[in-house]
Design a protein around this motif. Structure first.
Motif, PDB file in Angstrom:
ATOM      1  N   UNK A  94       0.854  -1.188   0.000  1.00 62.67           N
ATOM      2  CA  UNK A  94       0.000   0.000   0.000  1.00 62.67           C
ATOM      3  C   UNK A  94       0.889   1.237   0.000  1.00 62.67           C
ATOM      4  N   UNK A  95       0.747   2.094  -1.009  1.00 60.60           N
ATOM      5  CA  UNK A  95       1.631   3.264  -1.060  1.00 60.60           C
ATOM      6  C   UNK A  95       1.265   4.293   0.002  1.00 60.60           C
ATOM      7  N   UNK A  96       2.275   5.008   0.465  1.00 60.40           N
ATOM      8  CA  UNK A  96       2.032   6.120   1.381  1.00 60.40           C
ATOM      9  C   UNK A  96       1.991   7.442   0.622  1.00 60.40           C
ATOM     10  N   UNK A  97       2.646   7.487  -0.534  1.00 62.55           N
ATOM     11  CA  UNK A  97       2.604   8.668  -1.398  1.00 62.55           C
ATOM     12  C   UNK A  97       1.219   8.795  -2.015  1.00 62.55           C
ATOM     13  N   UNK A  98       0.784  10.002  -2.270  1.00 57.85           N
ATOM     14  CA  UNK A  98      -0.505  10.229  -2.916  1.00 57.85           C
ATOM     15  C   UNK A  98      -0.293  10.837  -4.293  1.00 57.85           C
ATOM     16  N   UNK A  99      -1.351  10.838  -5.095  1.00 55.70           N
ATOM     17  CA  UNK A  99      -1.243  11.409  -6.437  1.00 55.70           C
ATOM     18  C   UNK A  99      -1.005  12.916  -6.333  1.00 55.70           C
ATOM     19  N   UNK A 100      -0.315  13.438  -7.336  1.00 55.17           N
ATOM     20  CA  UNK A 100      -0.022  14.866  -7.370  1.00 55.17           C
ATOM     21  C   UNK A 100      -1.297  15.664  -7.616  1.00 55.17           C
ATOM     22  N   UNK A 101      -1.285  16.917  -7.241  1.00 53.96           N
ATOM     23  CA  UNK A 101      -2.461  17.762  -7.432  1.00 53.96           C
ATOM     24  C   UNK A 101      -2.727  18.091  -8.885  1.00 53.96           C
ATOM     25  N   UNK A 102      -1.695  18.083  -9.708  1.00 55.57           N
ATOM     26  CA  UNK A 102      -1.826  18.382 -11.123  1.00 55.57           C
ATOM     27  C   UNK A 102      -2.387  17.171 -11.852  1.00 55.57           C
ATOM     28  N   UNK A 103      -3.416  17.363 -12.694  1.00 56.40           N
ATOM     29  CA  UNK A 103      -3.950  16.211 -13.406  1.00 56.40           C
ATOM     30  C   UNK A 103      -2.995  15.796 -14.524  1.00 56.40           C
ATOM     31  N   UNK A 104      -3.269  14.617 -15.121  1.00 58.27           N
ATOM     32  CA  UNK A 104      -2.340  14.027 -16.086  1.00 58.27           C
ATOM     33  C   UNK A 104      -2.126  14.919 -17.300  1.00 58.27           C
ATOM     34  N   UNK A 105      -3.181  15.535 -17.804  1.00 60.98           N
ATOM     35  CA  UNK A 105      -3.051  16.377 -18.993  1.00 60.98           C
ATOM     36  C   UNK A 105      -2.197  17.606 -18.702  1.00 60.98           C
ATOM     37  N   UNK A 106      -2.469  18.275 -17.579  1.00 62.42           N
ATOM     38  CA  UNK A 106      -1.664  19.440 -17.224  1.00 62.42           C
ATOM     39  C   UNK A 106      -0.220  19.046 -16.928  1.00 62.42           C
ATOM     40  N   UNK A 107      -0.019  17.836 -16.422  1.00 61.03           N
ATOM     41  CA  UNK A 107       1.349  17.364 -16.170  1.00 61.03           C
ATOM     42  C   UNK A 107       2.111  17.191 -17.482  1.00 61.03           C
ATOM     43  N   UNK A 108       1.421  16.694 -18.518  1.00 58.35           N
ATOM     44  CA  UNK A 108       2.020  16.620 -19.856  1.00 58.35           C
ATOM     45  C   UNK A 108       2.466  18.022 -20.300  1.00 58.35           C
ATOM     46  N   UNK A 109       1.559  18.977 -20.179  1.00 57.84           N
ATOM     47  CA  UNK A 109       1.843  20.346 -20.627  1.00 57.84           C
ATOM     48  C   UNK A 109       3.022  20.926 -19.859  1.00 57.84           C
ATOM     49  N   UNK A 110       3.012  20.744 -18.556  1.00 63.06           N
ATOM     50  CA  UNK A 110       4.068  21.303 -17.718  1.00 63.06           C
ATOM     51  C   UNK A 110       5.417  20.650 -18.037  1.00 63.06           C
ATOM     52  N   UNK A 111       5.432  19.325 -18.213  1.00 58.39           N
ATOM     53  CA  UNK A 111       6.689  18.626 -18.493  1.00 58.39           C
ATOM     54  C   UNK A 111       7.265  19.053 -19.834  1.00 58.39           C
ATOM     55  N   UNK A 112       6.397  19.197 -20.847  1.00 58.03           N
ATOM     56  CA  UNK A 112       6.873  19.610 -22.165  1.00 58.03           C
ATOM     57  C   UNK A 112       7.428  21.027 -22.137  1.00 58.03           C
ATOM     58  N   UNK A 113       6.805  21.904 -21.357  1.00 59.64           N
ATOM     59  CA  UNK A 113       7.285  23.278 -21.253  1.00 59.64           C
ATOM     60  C   UNK A 113       8.592  23.348 -20.468  1.00 59.64           C
ATOM     61  N   UNK A 114       8.689  22.554 -19.407  1.00 61.66           N
ATOM     62  CA  UNK A 114       9.887  22.585 -18.565  1.00 61.66           C
ATOM     63  C   UNK A 114      11.094  21.979 -19.263  1.00 61.66           C
ATOM     64  N   UNK A 115      10.844  21.053 -20.186  1.00 64.96           N
ATOM     65  CA  UNK A 115      11.937  20.362 -20.876  1.00 64.96           C
ATOM     66  C   UNK A 115      11.768  20.511 -22.390  1.00 64.96           C
ATOM     67  N   UNK A 116      11.534  21.735 -22.807  1.00 68.83           N
ATOM     68  CA  UNK A 116      11.256  22.048 -24.212  1.00 68.83           C
ATOM     69  C   UNK A 116      12.388  21.538 -25.107  1.00 68.83           C
ATOM     70  N   UNK A 117      12.018  20.679 -26.054  1.00 68.60           N
ATOM     71  CA  UNK A 117      12.994  20.133 -26.984  1.00 68.60           C
ATOM     72  C   UNK A 117      13.770  18.947 -26.458  1.00 68.60           C
ATOM     73  N   UNK A 118      13.577  18.601 -25.186  1.00 67.05           N
ATOM     74  CA  UNK A 118      14.316  17.492 -24.570  1.00 67.05           C
ATOM     75  C   UNK A 118      13.429  16.321 -24.193  1.00 67.05           C
ATOM     76  N   UNK A 119      12.130  16.569 -24.016  1.00 67.63           N
ATOM     77  CA  UNK A 119      11.259  15.565 -23.416  1.00 67.63           C
ATOM     78  C   UNK A 119      10.964  14.410 -24.368  1.00 67.63           C
ATOM     79  N   UNK A 120      11.122  13.192 -23.835  1.00 67.54           N
ATOM     80  CA  UNK A 120      10.721  11.983 -24.537  1.00 67.54           C
ATOM     81  C   UNK A 120       9.384  11.546 -23.950  1.00 67.54           C
ATOM     82  N   UNK A 121       8.342  11.536 -24.769  1.00 69.87           N
ATOM     83  CA  UNK A 121       7.034  11.073 -24.332  1.00 69.87           C
ATOM     84  C   UNK A 121       6.862   9.604 -24.665  1.00 69.87           C
ATOM     85  N   UNK A 122       6.334   8.850 -23.729  1.00 71.17           N
ATOM     86  CA  UNK A 122       6.075   7.424 -23.929  1.00 71.17           C
ATOM     87  C   UNK A 122       4.642   7.140 -23.510  1.00 71.17           C
ATOM     88  N   UNK A 123       3.839   6.618 -24.431  1.00 74.17           N
ATOM     89  CA  UNK A 123       2.436   6.305 -24.153  1.00 74.17           C
ATOM     90  C   UNK A 123       2.217   4.817 -24.368  1.00 74.17           C
TER      91      UNK A 123
END
Length: 347
Positions: A94-123
């Motif tokens: 049972x994990x003690x960590x909880x899900x982040x407040x940012x939803x999955x779609x916004x997390x995609x947006x934030x990660x791409x902006x934070x690592x512009x040109x570097x991010x490898x997306x895997x779906x």
């Protein structure tokens, strides 16, 4: 070189192996995990991801929960394939960590902006979260260094309907939107790993023995179709024990459906390609998704001859060295297993 990876999955037995593969690699900076509804509901996916991270001592990685269902269709899940909680017979902590407040779609947006040109997306699940992210930030595709998608079936039968593959069939509208967003100036052509190739990545009991041996785990259990269904692992290594319990369910599923006592490892293969595209030969194509066909909804159609006009929007993975894939997968996951060991014994 450090690979900054954002992993979008519907964990899932083979998604679990993909996650372990990424965690094992010292050259991977896993910047976030999107938990998208598919094999099991999104909240269960998130719990599975949190549990694997807890088991591996990697609670520093944020897990983001996606929408409860596809863009348009009702959610369908596949507990018969992956078990009631998505991880076969494995009983994860049972994990003690909880899900982040940012939803999955916004997390995609934030990660791409934070690592512009570097991010490898895997779906490796339905594309609901990624499609939603692109709706929120239409420039997201051009921010990616690379995108690898496990999905589709082009010259083989589907595994959900006669013509459609699971990840696309769950949310065809999302897949259609994602494919349509690429093939433009500046956006990389996603590498699509379809059933045509991923079903050749067929794990056998011998592979599980090799994995346990490489991890230094005992005993060297070899699942067999004559075993009592649901037989649990007694492996000394905690990672191997949970992986064996997950894979046994997957082996039993494939055997029950007359595919042999094997397990198709679609998603770990896609993870390998995300880190190193030289694992595959590819061919360019313009891919679209059938959305209205009475019998063919969710079918991926690849124009490989330019009959529609327009430039290719993907590269379809078409060939690989399967033996070398398993050599690398086994050694890499075994490295993680040796590192984590067994907290109960200090192994």
């Amino acid at each position: 070189m450090t690979h900054r990876v954002f992993f979008d999955c519907d964990t899932g037995i083979d998604d679990s192996l993909a996650l372990l593969y990424l965690l094992a690699r010292d050259d991977v900076d896993l910047v976030g995990i999107a938990s998208t509804a598919g094999n099991v509901p999104a909240d269960v996916v998130a719990t599975n991801n949190l549990a694997w991270l807890a088991l591996c001592g990697r609670e520093d990685i944020a897990v983001h929960q996606g929408a409860p269902g596809p863009l348009v269709a009702d959610l369908m899940t596949t507990e018969d394939t992956h078990g009631p909680l998505g991880v076969g017979y494995a009983e994860l902590p049972t994990p003690t960590q909880t899900v982040a407040g940012l939803d999955a779609a916004d997390a995609w947006v934030q990660a791409a902006a934070a690592h512009d040109g570097e991010l490898v997306g895997l779906v490796t699940g339905p594309m609901t979260s990624l499609a939603t992210a692109i709706r929120r930030d239409p420039d997201l595709p051009v921010r990616l260094r690379r995108l690898v998608i496990m999905g589709g079936a082009f010259h083989v039968h589907g595994n959900t309907t006669p013509t459609s593959e699971w990840n696309v069939a769950v949310d065809p509208e999302a897949a259609a939107e994602v494919f349509a967003a690429f093939g433009t100036d500046g956006a990389p052509e996603p590498i699509v790993c379809p059933l045509d190739l991923t079903e050749s990545i067929a794990l056998t009991p011998d592979h599980t023995v090799r994995l346990a041996a490489a991890a230094g785990s005992t005993p060297l259990e070899c699942p067999d179709p004559t075993d009592e269904p649901g037989t649990r692992s007694v492996a000394t290594n905690v990672i191997i024990r949970h992986v064996m319990d997950a894979l046994r369910f997957y082996l039993e599923f494939h055997h029950a459906h007359d595919e042999g006592y094997i397990a198709h490892l679609h998603d770990p293969f896609a993870a390998m390609v995300a880190l190193d595209p030289s694992w595959v030969q590819t061919r360019p194509a313009r891919v679209a998704v059938e959305l209205t066909g009475t019998l063919t909804r969710g079918t991926t159609v690849a124009d490989e001859r330019g009959m529609w006009g327009g430039a290719p929007n993907v590269r379809v993975a078409s060939a690989t060295d399967v033996d070398r894939v398993f050599d690398d997968l086994i050694e890499t996951v075994a490295t993680l297993a040796r590192r984590v060991g067994n907290p109960a014994t200090g192994a």
